[in-house]
Scaffold this motif. Structure first.
Motif, PDB file in Angstrom:
ATOM      1  N   ARG A  19       0.866  -1.187   0.000  1.00  0.00           N
ATOM      2  CA  ARG A  19       0.000   0.000   0.000  1.00  0.00           C
ATOM      3  C   ARG A  19       0.896   1.228   0.000  1.00  0.00           C
ATOM      4  NH1 ARG A  19      -5.333   0.870   1.005  1.00  0.00           N
ATOM      5  NH2 ARG A  19      -5.968   2.947   1.718  1.00  0.00           N
ATOM      6  N   LEU A  20       0.805   1.991  -1.066  1.00  0.00           N
ATOM      7  CA  LEU A  20       1.534   3.248  -1.161  1.00  0.00           C
ATOM      8  C   LEU A  20       0.650   4.378  -0.659  1.00  0.00           C
ATOM      9  CD1 LEU A  20       3.185   2.925  -4.680  1.00  0.00           C
ATOM     10  CD2 LEU A  20       4.007   2.090  -2.472  1.00  0.00           C
ATOM     11  N   SER A  21       1.271   5.321   0.006  1.00  0.00           N
ATOM     12  CA  SER A  21       0.559   6.499   0.472  1.00  0.00           C
ATOM     13  C   SER A  21       1.224   7.760  -0.055  1.00  0.00           C
ATOM     14  CB  SER A  21       0.522   6.537   1.994  1.00  0.00           C
ATOM     15  OG  SER A  21      -0.262   5.499   2.513  1.00  0.00           O
ATOM     16  N   CYS A  22       0.431   8.772  -0.225  1.00  0.00           N
ATOM     17  CA  CYS A  22       0.931  10.076  -0.659  1.00  0.00           C
ATOM     18  C   CYS A  22       0.303  11.113   0.259  1.00  0.00           C
ATOM     19  CB  CYS A  22       0.558  10.314  -2.102  1.00  0.00           C
ATOM     20  SG  CYS A  22       0.965  11.950  -2.735  1.00  0.00           S
ATOM     21  N   ALA A  23       1.143  11.772   1.017  1.00  0.00           N
ATOM     22  CA  ALA A  23       0.673  12.816   1.930  1.00  0.00           C
ATOM     23  C   ALA A  23       0.828  14.172   1.275  1.00  0.00           C
ATOM     24  CB  ALA A  23       1.463  12.762   3.233  1.00  0.00           C
ATOM     25  N   ALA A  24      -0.219  14.967   1.329  1.00  0.00           N
ATOM     26  CA  ALA A  24      -0.210  16.275   0.689  1.00  0.00           C
ATOM     27  C   ALA A  24      -0.289  17.386   1.717  1.00  0.00           C
ATOM     28  CB  ALA A  24      -1.383  16.384  -0.275  1.00  0.00           C
ATOM     29  N   SER A  25       0.439  18.433   1.469  1.00  0.00           N
ATOM     30  CA  SER A  25       0.328  19.622   2.301  1.00  0.00           C
ATOM     31  C   SER A  25      -0.536  20.636   1.574  1.00  0.00           C
ATOM     32  CB  SER A  25       1.705  20.218   2.569  1.00  0.00           C
ATOM     33  OG  SER A  25       2.284  20.652   1.358  1.00  0.00           O
ATOM     34  N   GLY A  26      -1.097  21.532   2.320  1.00  0.00           N
ATOM     35  CA  GLY A  26      -1.917  22.555   1.681  1.00  0.00           C
ATOM     36  C   GLY A  26      -3.390  22.337   1.949  1.00  0.00           C
ATOM     37  N   ARG A  27      -4.102  23.417   2.098  1.00  0.00           N
ATOM     38  CA  ARG A  27      -5.504  23.336   2.467  1.00  0.00           C
ATOM     39  C   ARG A  27      -6.410  23.029   1.300  1.00  0.00           C
ATOM     40  NH1 ARG A  27      -6.096  29.057   5.247  1.00  0.00           N
ATOM     41  NH2 ARG A  27      -4.702  29.543   3.508  1.00  0.00           N
ATOM     42  N   THR A  28      -5.844  23.038   0.065  1.00  0.00           N
ATOM     43  CA  THR A  28      -6.683  22.857  -1.109  1.00  0.00           C
ATOM     44  C   THR A  28      -6.581  21.464  -1.707  1.00  0.00           C
ATOM     45  OG1 THR A  28      -4.901  23.699  -2.519  1.00  0.00           O
ATOM     46  CG2 THR A  28      -6.515  25.293  -1.691  1.00  0.00           C
ATOM     47  N   PHE A  29      -6.041  20.502  -0.955  1.00  0.00           N
ATOM     48  CA  PHE A  29      -5.858  19.150  -1.493  1.00  0.00           C
ATOM     49  C   PHE A  29      -7.167  18.592  -2.023  1.00  0.00           C
ATOM     50  CE2 PHE A  29      -4.315  14.965  -2.028  1.00  0.00           C
ATOM     51  CZ  PHE A  29      -5.259  14.097  -1.501  1.00  0.00           C
ATOM     52  N   SER A  30      -8.239  18.814  -1.328  1.00  0.00           N
ATOM     53  CA  SER A  30      -9.522  18.220  -1.705  1.00  0.00           C
ATOM     54  C   SER A  30     -10.054  18.748  -3.033  1.00  0.00           C
ATOM     55  CB  SER A  30     -10.547  18.455  -0.603  1.00  0.00           C
ATOM     56  OG  SER A  30     -10.760  19.838  -0.417  1.00  0.00           O
ATOM     57  N   SER A  31      -9.455  19.788  -3.557  1.00  0.00           N
ATOM     58  CA  SER A  31      -9.910  20.327  -4.841  1.00  0.00           C
ATOM     59  C   SER A  31      -9.159  19.732  -6.028  1.00  0.00           C
ATOM     60  CB  SER A  31      -9.748  21.850  -4.859  1.00  0.00           C
ATOM     61  OG  SER A  31      -8.380  22.215  -4.828  1.00  0.00           O
ATOM     62  N   TYR A  32      -8.145  18.916  -5.766  1.00  0.00           N
ATOM     63  CA  TYR A  32      -7.317  18.360  -6.836  1.00  0.00           C
ATOM     64  C   TYR A  32      -7.699  16.929  -7.176  1.00  0.00           C
ATOM     65  CZ  TYR A  32      -4.020  22.242  -6.332  1.00  0.00           C
ATOM     66  OH  TYR A  32      -3.436  23.491  -6.313  1.00  0.00           O
ATOM     67  N   ASP A  33      -7.848  16.678  -8.485  1.00  0.00           N
ATOM     68  CA  ASP A  33      -7.798  15.300  -8.956  1.00  0.00           C
ATOM     69  C   ASP A  33      -6.366  14.803  -8.756  1.00  0.00           C
ATOM     70  OD1 ASP A  33      -9.804  15.955 -11.956  1.00  0.00           O
ATOM     71  OD2 ASP A  33     -10.387  15.737  -9.851  1.00  0.00           O
ATOM     72  N   MET A  34      -6.234  13.517  -8.469  1.00  0.00           N
ATOM     73  CA  MET A  34      -4.904  12.973  -8.189  1.00  0.00           C
ATOM     74  C   MET A  34      -4.609  11.763  -9.063  1.00  0.00           C
ATOM     75  SD  MET A  34      -3.657  14.917  -5.829  1.00  0.00           S
ATOM     76  CE  MET A  34      -2.246  13.926  -5.305  1.00  0.00           C
ATOM     77  N   GLY A  35      -3.335  11.569  -9.338  1.00  0.00           N
ATOM     78  CA  GLY A  35      -2.928  10.418 -10.128  1.00  0.00           C
ATOM     79  C   GLY A  35      -1.710   9.736  -9.549  1.00  0.00           C
ATOM     80  N   TRP A  36      -1.556   8.477  -9.909  1.00  0.00           N
ATOM     81  CA  TRP A  36      -0.326   7.724  -9.640  1.00  0.00           C
ATOM     82  C   TRP A  36       0.308   7.354 -10.980  1.00  0.00           C
ATOM     83  CZ3 TRP A  36       2.169   6.816  -5.119  1.00  0.00           C
ATOM     84  CH2 TRP A  36       1.462   6.988  -3.916  1.00  0.00           C
ATOM     85  N   PHE A  37       1.598   7.542 -11.052  1.00  0.00           N
ATOM     86  CA  PHE A  37       2.384   7.176 -12.225  1.00  0.00           C
ATOM     87  C   PHE A  37       3.550   6.304 -11.759  1.00  0.00           C
ATOM     88  CE2 PHE A  37       0.846   9.948 -15.722  1.00  0.00           C
ATOM     89  CZ  PHE A  37      -0.056  10.703 -15.016  1.00  0.00           C
ATOM     90  N   GLY A  42      15.138   4.235 -18.147  1.00  0.00           N
ATOM     91  CA  GLY A  42      15.155   4.227 -19.597  1.00  0.00           C
ATOM     92  C   GLY A  42      13.799   4.299 -20.256  1.00  0.00           C
ATOM     93  N   LYS A  43      12.746   4.367 -19.446  1.00  0.00           N
ATOM     94  CA  LYS A  43      11.399   4.419 -20.009  1.00  0.00           C
ATOM     95  C   LYS A  43      10.694   5.695 -19.564  1.00  0.00           C
ATOM     96  CE  LYS A  43      10.586  -0.543 -20.486  1.00  0.00           C
ATOM     97  NZ  LYS A  43       9.633  -1.654 -20.210  1.00  0.00           N
ATOM     98  N   GLU A  44       9.666   6.054 -20.319  1.00  0.00           N
ATOM     99  CA  GLU A  44       8.874   7.220 -19.947  1.00  0.00           C
ATOM    100  C   GLU A  44       7.990   6.885 -18.754  1.00  0.00           C
ATOM    101  OE1 GLU A  44       8.449   9.320 -24.360  1.00  0.00           O
ATOM    102  OE2 GLU A  44       6.677   8.631 -23.285  1.00  0.00           O
ATOM    103  N   ARG A  45       7.605   7.943 -18.061  1.00  0.00           N
ATOM    104  CA  ARG A  45       6.703   7.766 -16.939  1.00  0.00           C
ATOM    105  C   ARG A  45       5.350   7.255 -17.459  1.00  0.00           C
ATOM    106  NH1 ARG A  45       6.886  12.657 -12.764  1.00  0.00           N
ATOM    107  NH2 ARG A  45       9.094  12.174 -13.025  1.00  0.00           N
ATOM    108  N   GLU A  46       4.805   6.270 -16.758  1.00  0.00           N
ATOM    109  CA  GLU A  46       3.576   5.599 -17.192  1.00  0.00           C
ATOM    110  C   GLU A  46       2.436   5.887 -16.235  1.00  0.00           C
ATOM    111  OE1 GLU A  46       2.141   0.981 -18.063  1.00  0.00           O
ATOM    112  OE2 GLU A  46       3.576   1.391 -16.472  1.00  0.00           O
ATOM    113  N   PHE A  47       1.291   6.203 -16.775  1.00  0.00           N
ATOM    114  CA  PHE A  47       0.090   6.387 -15.962  1.00  0.00           C
ATOM    115  C   PHE A  47      -0.325   5.065 -15.333  1.00  0.00           C
ATOM    116  CE2 PHE A  47      -4.008   7.712 -14.622  1.00  0.00           C
ATOM    117  CZ  PHE A  47      -4.898   6.711 -14.973  1.00  0.00           C
ATOM    118  N   VAL A  48      -0.743   5.128 -14.070  1.00  0.00           N
ATOM    119  CA  VAL A  48      -1.203   3.934 -13.363  1.00  0.00           C
ATOM    120  C   VAL A  48      -2.666   4.060 -12.943  1.00  0.00           C
ATOM    121  CG1 VAL A  48      -0.868   2.467 -11.339  1.00  0.00           C
ATOM    122  CG2 VAL A  48       1.124   3.426 -12.511  1.00  0.00           C
TER     123      VAL A  48
END
Length: 125
Positions: A19-37, A42-48
């Protein structure tokens, strides 16, 4: 502005879970769509995976559907990625990101303006 810090990456055997977690700072976190890549050398970043700001919609790359689950807790300013049935090919540095543009769809790296530093996931056979 949002600062993102990922955690939870480690070495795990194939078939295992993480289980990976991502902690965000800032009061506006709830307004952002979020992604994991993810990215391997040697490869490009891939959407997950992607989740809307209110958690009402999620989207995954085909290779992880049925195995990974993205979720968020806006009260705790966190977004998580539950990874089950891990495969060797899931080995990568995993990044969380906050979406700041809406022009190419949620799977496009260019849509995201804020990124964490990444966390290494290594799956051994």
């Amino acid at each position: 502005q949002v600062q993102l810090v990922e955690s939870g990456g480690r070495l795990v055997q194939a078939g295992g879970s993480l289980r990976l977690s991502c902690a965000a700072s800032g009061r506006t976190f709830s307004s952002y769509d979020m992604g994991w890549f993810r990215q391997t050398p040697g490869k490009e970043r891939e959407f997950v995976a992607f989740i809307t700001s209110n958690g009402g919609f999620t989207h995954y790359v085909d290779s992880v559907k049925g195995r990974f689950t993205i979720s968020r807790d806006n009260a705790k300013n966190t977004v998580s990625l539950q990874m089950n049935s891990l495969k060797v090919e899931d080995t990568a540095v995993y990044y969380c990101a906050a979406r700041t543009r809406w022009s190419r769809g949620p799977a496009a790296e260019s849509e995201y303006g804020y990124w964490g530093q990444g966390t290494q996931v290594t799956v051994s056979s």
